[in-house]
Design a protein around this motif. Structure first.
Motif, mmCIF file in Angstrom:
data_model
loop_
_atom_site.group_PDB
_atom_site.id
_atom_site.type_symbol
_atom_site.label_atom_id
_atom_site.label_comp_id
_atom_site.label_asym_id
_atom_site.label_seq_id
_atom_site.Cartn_x
_atom_site.Cartn_y
_atom_site.Cartn_z
ATOM 1 N N ASP A 1 0.935 -5.700 -5.127
ATOM 2 C CA ASP A 1 0.815 -4.247 -5.202
ATOM 3 C C ASP A 1 -0.452 -3.873 -5.963
ATOM 4 O O ASP A 1 -0.421 -3.542 -7.148
ATOM 5 C CB ASP A 1 2.054 -3.635 -5.862
ATOM 6 C CG ASP A 1 3.296 -3.800 -5.003
ATOM 7 O OD1 ASP A 1 3.149 -3.767 -3.764
ATOM 8 O OD2 ASP A 1 4.382 -3.964 -5.557
ATOM 9 N N GLY A 2 -1.576 -3.925 -5.265
ATOM 10 C CA GLY A 2 -2.866 -3.667 -5.892
ATOM 11 C C GLY A 2 -3.148 -2.203 -6.146
ATOM 12 O O GLY A 2 -3.829 -1.845 -7.097
ATOM 13 N N GLU A 3 -2.620 -1.338 -5.322
ATOM 14 C CA GLU A 3 -2.866 0.100 -5.462
ATOM 15 C C GLU A 3 -1.769 0.733 -6.324
ATOM 16 O O GLU A 3 -1.008 1.589 -5.876
ATOM 17 C CB GLU A 3 -2.908 0.768 -4.094
ATOM 18 C CG GLU A 3 -4.116 0.412 -3.276
ATOM 19 C CD GLU A 3 -4.188 1.245 -2.007
ATOM 20 O OE1 GLU A 3 -4.276 2.474 -2.112
ATOM 21 O OE2 GLU A 3 -4.135 0.628 -0.937
ATOM 22 N N LYS A 4 -1.703 0.304 -7.576
ATOM 23 C CA LYS A 4 -0.615 0.753 -8.452
ATOM 24 C C LYS A 4 -0.611 2.259 -8.658
ATOM 25 O O LYS A 4 0.446 2.883 -8.637
ATOM 26 C CB LYS A 4 -0.662 0.011 -9.785
ATOM 27 C CG LYS A 4 -0.246 -1.430 -9.641
ATOM 28 C CD LYS A 4 -0.144 -2.139 -10.956
ATOM 29 C CE LYS A 4 0.353 -3.554 -10.684
ATOM 30 N NZ LYS A 4 0.400 -4.363 -11.863
ATOM 31 N N GLU A 5 -1.759 2.854 -8.862
ATOM 32 C CA GLU A 5 -1.797 4.300 -9.070
ATOM 33 C C GLU A 5 -1.322 5.036 -7.817
ATOM 34 O O GLU A 5 -0.568 6.014 -7.901
ATOM 35 C CB GLU A 5 -3.202 4.775 -9.459
ATOM 36 C CG GLU A 5 -3.246 6.216 -9.901
ATOM 37 C CD GLU A 5 -2.253 6.558 -11.012
ATOM 38 O OE1 GLU A 5 -1.662 7.665 -10.953
ATOM 39 O OE2 GLU A 5 -2.041 5.747 -11.933
ATOM 40 N N ALA B 1 0.830 -1.207 0.000
ATOM 41 C CA ALA B 1 0.000 0.000 0.000
ATOM 42 C C ALA B 1 0.867 1.262 0.000
ATOM 43 O O ALA B 1 1.991 1.255 0.501
ATOM 44 C CB ALA B 1 -0.930 0.001 1.213
ATOM 45 N N PRO B 2 0.326 2.354 -0.543
ATOM 46 C CA PRO B 2 1.092 3.598 -0.641
ATOM 47 C C PRO B 2 1.533 4.194 0.696
ATOM 48 O O PRO B 2 2.478 4.973 0.732
ATOM 49 C CB PRO B 2 0.126 4.554 -1.353
ATOM 50 C CG PRO B 2 -0.808 3.677 -2.101
ATOM 51 C CD PRO B 2 -0.949 2.439 -1.264
ATOM 52 N N PHE B 3 0.902 3.812 1.807
ATOM 53 C CA PHE B 3 1.297 4.417 3.080
ATOM 54 C C PHE B 3 2.704 4.025 3.520
ATOM 55 O O PHE B 3 3.249 4.614 4.458
ATOM 56 C CB PHE B 3 0.268 4.152 4.191
ATOM 57 C CG PHE B 3 0.171 2.740 4.657
ATOM 58 C CD1 PHE B 3 1.114 2.192 5.516
ATOM 59 C CD2 PHE B 3 -0.892 1.946 4.260
ATOM 60 C CE1 PHE B 3 1.015 0.884 5.965
ATOM 61 C CE2 PHE B 3 -1.007 0.639 4.707
ATOM 62 C CZ PHE B 3 -0.046 0.108 5.556
ATOM 63 N N VAL B 4 3.334 3.064 2.833
ATOM 64 C CA VAL B 4 4.729 2.724 3.154
ATOM 65 C C VAL B 4 5.658 3.901 2.862
ATOM 66 O O VAL B 4 6.795 3.932 3.338
ATOM 67 C CB VAL B 4 5.218 1.454 2.429
ATOM 68 C CG1 VAL B 4 4.407 0.245 2.868
ATOM 69 C CG2 VAL B 4 5.194 1.618 0.930
ATOM 70 N N LYS B 5 5.151 4.876 2.106
ATOM 71 C CA LYS B 5 5.944 6.082 1.824
ATOM 72 C C LYS B 5 6.401 6.751 3.122
ATOM 73 O O LYS B 5 7.478 7.345 3.173
ATOM 74 C CB LYS B 5 5.137 7.070 0.982
ATOM 75 C CG LYS B 5 5.901 8.340 0.699
ATOM 76 C CD LYS B 5 5.103 9.345 -0.090
ATOM 77 C CE LYS B 5 5.953 10.584 -0.326
ATOM 78 N NZ LYS B 5 5.239 11.588 -1.064
ATOM 79 N N LYS B 6 5.587 6.621 4.167
ATOM 80 C CA LYS B 6 5.921 7.231 5.460
ATOM 81 C C LYS B 6 7.339 6.860 5.890
ATOM 82 O O LYS B 6 8.094 7.708 6.349
ATOM 83 C CB LYS B 6 4.917 6.791 6.523
ATOM 84 C CG LYS B 6 5.225 7.284 7.908
ATOM 85 C CD LYS B 6 4.256 6.761 8.938
ATOM 86 C CE LYS B 6 4.654 7.246 10.314
ATOM 87 N NZ LYS B 6 3.922 6.598 11.370
ATOM 88 N N GLU B 7 7.704 5.597 5.748
ATOM 89 C CA GLU B 7 9.048 5.149 6.146
ATOM 90 C C GLU B 7 10.046 5.252 5.002
ATOM 91 O O GLU B 7 11.189 5.657 5.211
ATOM 92 C CB GLU B 7 9.005 3.721 6.694
ATOM 93 C CG GLU B 7 8.229 3.584 7.985
ATOM 94 C CD GLU B 7 8.739 4.474 9.113
ATOM 95 O OE1 GLU B 7 9.958 4.750 9.187
ATOM 96 O OE2 GLU B 7 7.909 4.909 9.934
#
Length: 170
Positions: free
Chosen positions: A61-65, A39-45
């Motif tokens: 990786d389902g949330e590709k966009e 999920a995109p929230f991994v951007k946090k780390e």
């Protein structure tokens, strides 16, 4: 150049944080992610990395966009030339494709993820590298890899203990 390699983080933020801290401490110049961020929230780390991040999509990786927007992930296959070392990166869901890349001898290193098992294997002049999994959910071992293009060596480390799990000269 020192390259940090990670895969299969599967939203495990504490483990991602540990990998990022290790990569920053070791002063890597580039980080490669072999997919399955989830999920995109991994951007946090991952945004705490001091080095640029390049990565590919994995099968989870389902949330590709969202991953495109958050991390700039674009492809399922990545080709790099770093200090004259030709590298291909793919997630590796189809074992036949992974072996075809390795046996093609077009690359010095083929990096893959997906299996959650760390390994370094030679196929003629090509090295197949799987850094294992950062998430630690399947194998129980959280691991990352380093490629040192100047020393011409690859090593895999246990993220929890720092213990070496694999080594090979290029």
């Amino acid at each position: 150049m020192l390259i940090g390699v990670m895969s299969d983080t599967h939203d495990n933020l504490p483990a991602i944080r540990k990998a990022v801290e290790l990569f920053n401490k070791e002063g890597v110049d580039l980080v490669i992610h072999c997919g399955d961020y989830v999920a995109p929230f991994v951007k946090k780390e991952l945004s705490k990395l001091k080095a640029p991040l390049k990565g590919i999509f994995g099968n989870n990786d389902g949330e590709k966009e969202g991953l495109r927007q958050a991390l700039g992930v674009e492809d399922e296959i990545l080709e790099l030339n770093v200090d004259g070392i030709k590298i291909a990166v793919l997630h590796g869901t189809d074992e036949r494709i992974v072996r075809a890349f390795a046996r093609s001898q077009l690359y010095d290193i083929v990096i893959r993820g997906h299996t959650h098992k760390y390994e370094i294997v030679e196929f003629g002049r090509t090295i197949l590298l799987n850094p294992g999994e950062v998430g630690g959910y399947v194998s129980g071992i959280k691991s990352v890899a380093f490629i040192d293009t100047q020393k011409r060596e690859i090593k895999i480390l246990n993220l929890e203990t720092g213990e070496p799990l694999g080594f090979m000269s290029l």
